[in-house]
Design an enzyme around this catalytic site. Sequence first.
Site, PDB file in Angstrom:
ATOM      1  CD  GLN A  46      -2.713  -1.125   2.565  1.00  0.00           C
ATOM      2  OE1 GLN A  46      -2.468  -0.332   3.474  1.00  0.00           O
ATOM      3  NE2 GLN A  46      -3.652  -2.037   2.669  1.00  0.00           N
ATOM      4  N   GLY A  47       1.816   1.321   0.896  1.00  0.00           N
ATOM      5  CA  GLY A  47       2.460   2.594   1.219  1.00  0.00           C
ATOM      6  C   GLY A  47       3.153   3.277   0.075  1.00  0.00           C
ATOM      7  NE  ARG A 267       6.823  -1.785   7.901  1.00  0.00           N
ATOM      8  CZ  ARG A 267       6.686  -2.174   6.648  1.00  0.00           C
ATOM      9  NH1 ARG A 267       7.170  -3.341   6.261  1.00  0.00           N
ATOM     10  NH2 ARG A 267       6.070  -1.402   5.771  1.00  0.00           N
TER      11      ARG A 267
END
Length: 439
Positions: A46-47, A267
């Site tokens: 997505q990013g 993350r």
Amino acid sequence: MKRVADVLIVGSGVAGLYASLNLREDLEIIMVSKKSVNLCNSSLAQGGIAVARGKEDFQSFIEDTLKAGKYENNIDSVRVLVEESMDNINKLIDLGANFEKDENGVLFTKEGAHEINRIVYHKDITGKHVEDILLENVKRRKNIKIIEDCEMVDIYHRGNRCIGALFNKDGQDLSIYAKVVILATGGIGGLFKKSTNERIITGDSIGVAIRNNIEIKDLSYIQIHPTAFFSKKSEEKRFLISESVRGEGGKLLNCNGERFVDELLPRDIVSKKIYEEMKKTNSNNVFLDVSFMEKSFLQNRFPNIYNKCLEEGIDISKEPIPVAPAQHYFMGGIKVDLNGKTSMENLYAFGETSCTGVHGANRLASNSLLEALVFSRRGALEINSYIDNLELIIEERECEDLDKYRLLNRKILIDEICRLRGDIKDELVTCGGECKKSS
């Protein structure tokens, strides 16, 4: 059934597609997809794609990548990734990619652990956009043939030279012989109960590599993404809530509505903090809040996430998103050099299947598509330079037990991961009693 080609590409994600477009047009190429050609992890990204914003950003980008990777990265791979990033983004644009722009040119957003804004993106469906653009270009190439619904179960080799691969096509064996074979089948998310990956992504190439004594690397390095949409459906693909949501200012809250972590840390750190908070508050999830942002901004910047959450009964402009960590990415894989070449002659691996060492112990946000682009192009250009000197070797083979090899590949990989990471063995699915019969 038997087929031949100059180059065989196993996998139809960004790495495989981009490799095929960088190979010479006079080469006969066969691309094999496990299911439909566009069912892959690349479409879920997505990013965006990280890119160095000029030479003055090289050192900063390198340092961000090394820091996220716990300084266990291959520094040569990192330099290649960073220094060749813009060339590959420009090539994507030439192929038709349409990244977000304003009156001054391409827009760059920020994600966790990046010092500056350096992510190019297309809404919140960058991976799907790039996959679609590459596939359109591939379909226009007359020298590239695509075979769908075809699962690799083994490779063929003469000594240490790869000469082709064996596939299960509709329950029948299909042998494809080629001068060069490229493995680009993605990661291992389908082996986990909770993953953002497509369920068909089960580390096929890596299991085959282990069984054929091809060098592998860093199988213990498995990335957990902090923010997957929390669902009580225990063994389904988890919908990713992109890093870019936090990059745009989204806040992580516990069940009491309290912030508990810096959202832009790497993350692995954010995931660890979420696990700790869930344990502390006896909760199954935490929340990612963007309800303080303008609804129009959310609909324009994150249309896919906005609509998907609505389908799940969550209006993100009014209420926080329930999220929990889930397996997301595999930093390990088949060991390759700076051109994607494996320890077996005429065999390459690109993308998440490979281990270039560029990610170290933990991948920096938006470096996955970039790695697939940079190293698949380098490998394709190397193949172009010497393939005319190679001989196509075809050997008659007896019909194989396709199910036995398919299950054995999976069992070998699961067993190896469990051996290295006993702490996550309960998160892995099993391939059932059939695995025992295949061993």
